[in-house]
Design a protein around this motif. Structure first.
Motif, short mmCIF file in Angstrom:
data_model
loop_
_atom_site.label_atom_id
_atom_site.label_comp_id
_atom_site.label_asym_id
_atom_site.label_seq_id
_atom_site.Cartn_x
_atom_site.Cartn_y
_atom_site.Cartn_z
N THR A 169 0.84 -1.20 0.00
CA THR A 169 0.00 0.00 0.00
C THR A 169 0.87 1.25 0.00
OG1 THR A 169 -0.23 -0.14 2.41
CG2 THR A 169 -2.02 -1.04 1.08
N ARG A 170 2.04 1.17 0.65
CA ARG A 170 2.99 2.31 0.62
C ARG A 170 3.50 2.54 -0.80
NH1 ARG A 170 8.88 2.18 3.53
NH2 ARG A 170 9.66 4.14 2.70
N VAL A 171 3.81 1.46 -1.51
CA VAL A 171 4.25 1.58 -2.90
C VAL A 171 3.15 2.21 -3.74
CG1 VAL A 171 4.80 0.24 -4.97
CG2 VAL A 171 5.90 -0.33 -2.82
N GLN A 172 1.92 1.74 -3.54
CA GLN A 172 0.79 2.27 -4.31
C GLN A 172 0.55 3.74 -4.02
OE1 GLN A 172 -2.87 2.75 -3.38
NE2 GLN A 172 -3.21 3.28 -5.50
N ARG A 173 0.68 4.13 -2.74
CA ARG A 173 0.51 5.53 -2.35
C ARG A 173 1.60 6.41 -2.97
NH1 ARG A 173 -0.08 4.18 2.88
NH2 ARG A 173 2.04 4.86 3.29
N MET B 91 3.66 -12.31 -2.57
CA MET B 91 2.53 -11.40 -2.69
C MET B 91 2.87 -10.46 -3.84
SD MET B 91 0.97 -8.84 0.21
CE MET B 91 0.43 -10.12 1.30
N MET B 92 1.93 -10.29 -4.76
CA MET B 92 2.24 -9.46 -5.91
C MET B 92 1.09 -8.55 -6.31
SD MET B 92 2.23 -12.38 -8.84
CE MET B 92 3.51 -13.25 -8.02
N MET B 93 1.46 -7.45 -6.97
CA MET B 93 0.48 -6.55 -7.56
C MET B 93 1.08 -5.97 -8.83
SD MET B 93 0.34 -3.08 -5.31
CE MET B 93 1.66 -1.93 -5.26
N VAL B 94 0.20 -5.49 -9.73
CA VAL B 94 0.64 -4.94 -11.00
C VAL B 94 0.20 -3.49 -11.08
CG1 VAL B 94 0.49 -5.15 -13.51
CG2 VAL B 94 0.53 -7.19 -12.10
N LEU B 95 1.13 -2.62 -11.45
CA LEU B 95 0.85 -1.19 -11.63
C LEU B 95 1.07 -0.83 -13.09
CD1 LEU B 95 2.80 0.13 -8.53
CD2 LEU B 95 0.35 -0.04 -8.72
N ALA B 96 0.21 0.04 -13.63
CA ALA B 96 0.35 0.48 -15.01
C ALA B 96 0.48 2.00 -15.04
CB ALA B 96 -0.89 0.06 -15.81
#
Length: 109
Positions: free
Chosen positions: A79-83, A102-107
């Protein structure tokens, strides 16, 4: 009409179209839940460079050993990365667990 000339013109048009298109790659950034501040800043700098080039970024958090018991730390880090990247990137895939990762994708926006 000359068929050879027609075929040549079609090939030239196809090559021009191929030259102008942008292939979007998925770059991967690997972290650990206990990442230090300077290491985090270095990873963020690389992420911003990837977004500037128009690539998607897959952020992967690897848990080892007893870190699996503290998955909330990983969630806080993502969430810190996303913020930190919300002005230049949008979340394409929400954080999810796959085994010990745990992974997420950002575009890019």
């Amino acid at each position: 009409m000359d068929y050879g000339k027609y075929k040549y013109e079609q090939q030239k048009k196809a090559n021009e179209a191929r030259k102008k298109q942008k292939v979007i790659e998925i770059k991967e950034i690997k972290m650990r839940p206990t990442i230090d501040d300077h290491d985090y800043e270095t990873k963020m700098k690389a992420m911003k460079r990837f977004f500037g080039e128009g690539d998607k970024v897959k952020v992967t958090l690897r848990f080892r050993g007893r870190e699996m018991a503290h998955q909330n730390l990983g969630m806080e880090l993502l969430t810190r990365v996303q913020r930190d990247t919300e002005t230049i990137a949008k979340m394409e895939q929400y954080p999810k667990m796959e085994g010990r990762q745990m992974m997420m994708v950002l575009a890019p926006r």
